[in-house]
Design a protein around this motif. Structure first.
Motif, PDB file in Angstrom:
ATOM      1  N   SER A   5      -9.445 -30.240  -9.794  1.00  0.00           N
ATOM      2  CA  SER A   5      -8.830 -28.920 -11.187  1.00  0.00           C
ATOM      3  C   SER A   5      -7.909 -27.827  -9.496  1.00  0.00           C
ATOM      4  N   LYS A   6      -6.716 -27.224 -10.650  1.00  0.00           N
ATOM      5  CA  LYS A   6      -5.796 -26.379  -9.086  1.00  0.00           C
ATOM      6  C   LYS A   6      -6.453 -24.873  -9.986  1.00  0.00           C
ATOM      7  N   ILE A   7      -7.277 -24.743  -9.187  1.00  0.00           N
ATOM      8  CA  ILE A   7      -8.037 -23.103  -8.835  1.00  0.00           C
ATOM      9  C   ILE A   7      -7.178 -21.748  -8.243  1.00  0.00           C
ATOM     10  N   TYR A   8      -6.575 -21.176  -8.947  1.00  0.00           N
ATOM     11  CA  TYR A   8      -6.532 -19.753  -8.066  1.00  0.00           C
ATOM     12  C   TYR A   8      -7.554 -18.727  -8.296  1.00  0.00           C
ATOM     13  N   VAL A   9      -7.442 -18.853  -6.531  1.00  0.00           N
ATOM     14  CA  VAL A   9      -8.559 -17.408  -6.370  1.00  0.00           C
ATOM     15  C   VAL A   9      -7.915 -16.135  -6.609  1.00  0.00           C
ATOM     16  N   ALA A  10      -7.527 -15.392  -7.099  1.00  0.00           N
ATOM     17  CA  ALA A  10      -6.501 -14.294  -6.810  1.00  0.00           C
ATOM     18  C   ALA A  10      -7.531 -13.514  -5.783  1.00  0.00           C
ATOM     19  N   GLU A  30     -11.229 -28.397  -3.203  1.00  0.00           N
ATOM     20  CA  GLU A  30      -9.520 -28.524  -2.239  1.00  0.00           C
ATOM     21  C   GLU A  30      -8.632 -28.357  -2.641  1.00  0.00           C
ATOM     22  N   ASN A  31      -8.215 -28.435  -4.234  1.00  0.00           N
ATOM     23  CA  ASN A  31      -7.150 -27.736  -4.574  1.00  0.00           C
ATOM     24  C   ASN A  31      -7.349 -26.626  -5.137  1.00  0.00           C
ATOM     25  N   ILE A  32      -7.253 -25.573  -3.920  1.00  0.00           N
ATOM     26  CA  ILE A  32      -7.098 -24.152  -4.241  1.00  0.00           C
ATOM     27  C   ILE A  32      -5.658 -23.317  -3.824  1.00  0.00           C
ATOM     28  N   VAL A  33      -5.734 -22.809  -5.068  1.00  0.00           N
ATOM     29  CA  VAL A  33      -4.640 -22.067  -4.972  1.00  0.00           C
ATOM     30  C   VAL A  33      -4.198 -20.600  -4.456  1.00  0.00           C
ATOM     31  N   VAL A  34      -3.993 -19.924  -4.042  1.00  0.00           N
ATOM     32  CA  VAL A  34      -3.884 -18.661  -2.584  1.00  0.00           C
ATOM     33  C   VAL A  34      -2.472 -18.021  -1.956  1.00  0.00           C
ATOM     34  N   ARG A  35      -2.057 -16.623  -2.549  1.00  0.00           N
ATOM     35  CA  ARG A  35      -1.257 -16.041  -2.297  1.00  0.00           C
ATOM     36  C   ARG A  35      -1.337 -14.240  -1.234  1.00  0.00           C
ATOM     37  N   ARG A  36      -1.253 -13.708   0.091  1.00  0.00           N
ATOM     38  CA  ARG A  36      -1.634 -13.070   0.202  1.00  0.00           C
ATOM     39  C   ARG A  36      -0.942 -12.066  -0.264  1.00  0.00           C
ATOM     40  N   LYS A  56       0.619 -22.980 -12.322  1.00  0.00           N
ATOM     41  CA  LYS A  56       0.831 -23.693 -13.849  1.00  0.00           C
ATOM     42  C   LYS A  56      -0.882 -24.387 -13.516  1.00  0.00           C
ATOM     43  N   PRO A  57      -1.621 -22.782 -12.680  1.00  0.00           N
ATOM     44  CA  PRO A  57      -3.188 -23.338 -12.033  1.00  0.00           C
ATOM     45  C   PRO A  57      -4.104 -23.950 -13.498  1.00  0.00           C
ATOM     46  N   ASP A  58      -4.611 -24.133 -13.304  1.00  0.00           N
ATOM     47  CA  ASP A  58      -6.056 -24.594 -14.146  1.00  0.00           C
ATOM     48  C   ASP A  58      -7.253 -23.570 -14.350  1.00  0.00           C
ATOM     49  N   TYR A  59      -7.341 -23.967 -13.370  1.00  0.00           N
ATOM     50  CA  TYR A  59      -8.224 -22.478 -13.494  1.00  0.00           C
ATOM     51  C   TYR A  59      -7.898 -21.095 -12.923  1.00  0.00           C
ATOM     52  N   VAL A  60      -8.508 -19.822 -12.934  1.00  0.00           N
ATOM     53  CA  VAL A  60      -8.508 -18.508 -12.411  1.00  0.00           C
ATOM     54  C   VAL A  60      -9.764 -18.109 -12.307  1.00  0.00           C
ATOM     55  N   VAL A  61      -9.160 -17.030 -10.230  1.00  0.00           N
ATOM     56  CA  VAL A  61     -11.113 -16.495 -10.729  1.00  0.00           C
ATOM     57  C   VAL A  61     -10.232 -15.260 -10.044  1.00  0.00           C
ATOM     58  N   LYS A 101      -7.160 -23.203 -18.499  1.00  0.00           N
ATOM     59  CA  LYS A 101      -8.632 -23.786 -18.996  1.00  0.00           C
ATOM     60  C   LYS A 101      -9.348 -22.821 -19.215  1.00  0.00           C
ATOM     61  N   LYS A 102      -9.390 -21.995 -18.059  1.00  0.00           N
ATOM     62  CA  LYS A 102     -11.347 -20.974 -17.597  1.00  0.00           C
ATOM     63  C   LYS A 102     -10.972 -20.109 -16.445  1.00  0.00           C
ATOM     64  N   LEU A 103     -10.754 -18.526 -17.238  1.00  0.00           N
ATOM     65  CA  LEU A 103     -10.185 -18.055 -16.102  1.00  0.00           C
ATOM     66  C   LEU A 103     -11.474 -17.310 -16.022  1.00  0.00           C
ATOM     67  N   LEU A 104     -12.327 -16.691 -14.394  1.00  0.00           N
ATOM     68  CA  LEU A 104     -13.414 -15.423 -14.753  1.00  0.00           C
ATOM     69  C   LEU A 104     -12.882 -14.035 -14.142  1.00  0.00           C
ATOM     70  N   PHE A 105     -13.346 -13.078 -14.726  1.00  0.00           N
ATOM     71  CA  PHE A 105     -12.939 -11.509 -14.325  1.00  0.00           C
ATOM     72  C   PHE A 105     -14.364 -11.472 -13.727  1.00  0.00           C
ATOM     73  N   LEU A 106     -13.959 -10.694 -12.779  1.00  0.00           N
ATOM     74  CA  LEU A 106     -15.056  -9.674 -11.982  1.00  0.00           C
ATOM     75  C   LEU A 106     -14.632  -8.594 -12.209  1.00  0.00           C
ATOM     76  N   GLY A 107     -15.671  -8.006 -11.862  1.00  0.00           N
ATOM     77  CA  GLY A 107     -16.128  -6.446 -12.320  1.00  0.00           C
ATOM     78  C   GLY A 107     -16.731  -5.300 -11.284  1.00  0.00           C
TER      79      GLY A 107
END
Length: 320
Positions: A5-10, A30-36, A56-61, A101-107
């Motif tokens: 799954s493509k996972i974007y970690v903001a 291993e399919n982890i997307v990041v950006r500075r 088009k990430p599948d999951y977002v953190v 598909k799913k987003l995890l928001f951290l507060g």
């Protein structure tokens, strides 16, 4: 989640985001997307829209945020509410538009009222006034929770939220003007030890009680929630155990090996009297923190020594 799954970690260069990336990789993702931030300004609506359209990430953190301690929160009040609201609005809305598909928001635990019953349960949200020194940041984080709930209610989006307690660990901020209490104490005691300073000053009277969670435990909990939780209600993430600031300072002093005295500046603010999370909801789901406080402080002090030059320079040390 699938391992492919493509996972974007903001926010992957921050303490939380970098820990989540480490944990995902450790579990075989291993399919982890990041950006500075220099590559993608999450406050920029058009830039975020273009990024989501391309990747088009599948999951977002959503671990990206403007963060800091009492001084930073109270000094940069407009930036703390503006920047965090902008980040949340852009990432959450684009996650909806692009079929994430799913987003995890951290507060943060600062979402709770200043005088919330202890330990703080998820149901205590919006039952009283916030701590004034970090109210703008807290309001932004509450808005993030409500955004996730609203997109779930209106569109059926699988957007979940987790509220960590006070965090510490590798890649923390050691700037004494902007850092949280634990990294500030580590740096203060270390420099006092090296310089032969007879005493170290602690803000406040030492009585406030705080709970501390190692960021590696938070990261493990986040991946656990992504795999196992789809509920609307947000989830507290902590240890369920707290200590006074004085007790924390004494433990850091012992770990660092500083032999001088502690002094308390009672002219400085204490902040919220007590902030202890009730973590029954997380435990009932099947996850508990593993790293004890003294063990965690020993680990993070060693990390500070290993990366001190970069930390003092304000650089991020992100594991590949």
């Amino acid at each position: 989640m699938l391992k492919t799954s493509k996972i974007y970690v903001a926010g992957h260069r921050g303490m939380v985001g970098s820990a989540i990336v480490r944990q995902l990789k450790a579990q075989g993702y291993e399919n982890i997307v990041v950006r500075r931030s220099s590559e993608l300004d999450l406050r920029n609506q058009a830039a975020v829209a273009a990024f989501f359209e391309e990747e088009k990430p599948d999951y977002v953190v959503l671990a990206a945020a403007k963060v800091g301690g009492i001084v930073a929160n109270n000094t940069y009040r407009a930036e703390f509410i503006h920047d965090n609201l902008a980040i949340e609005l852009n990432v959450i809305h684009q996650s909806h538009l692009n079929g994430v598909k799913k987003l995890l928001f951290l507060g943060s635990s600062c979402i709770y009222p200043k005088f919330a019953p202890q330990p703080m349960e998820e149901t205590h949200l919006l039952t009283g006034s916030l701590e004034p020194t970090n109210e703008p940041y807290a309001i932004a984080k509450i808005a993030g929770i409500k955004l996730c709930e609203a997109y779930r209610d209106q569109y059926g989006s699988n957007f979940i939220s987790a509220m960590p307690t006070n965090l510490y660990g590798p890649n923390d901020n050691y700037d004494l003007k902007k850092s949280h209490v634990l990294p500030a104490l580590i740096r203060k005691f270390h420099e006092a030890k090296i310089n032969g300073t007879p005493s170290v000053e602690i803000w406040g009277d030492g009585s406030p009680m705080r709970e501390f969670l190692h960021v590696d435990d938070l990261a493990e909990a986040c991946v656990f929630l992504l795999d196992n939780y789809d509920g609307k209600d947000f989830v507290n993430v902590g240890t369920g155990v707290d200590v006074t600031i004085k007790e924390l300072a004494e433990t850091v002093k012992e770990v660092v090996g500083f032999e001088g005295e502690l002094t308390f500046d009672t002219s400085k603010p204490n902040g919220t009297p007590r902030k202890l999370m009730k973590v029954d909801r997380l435990k009932d789901l099947g996850y508990e923190a593993k790293i004890g406080l003294r063990q965690g402080i020993e680990m993070v002090y060693q990390d500070f020594l290993d990366n001190m030059d970069k930390y003092i320079a304000g650089e991020r040390v992100v594991a590949s």
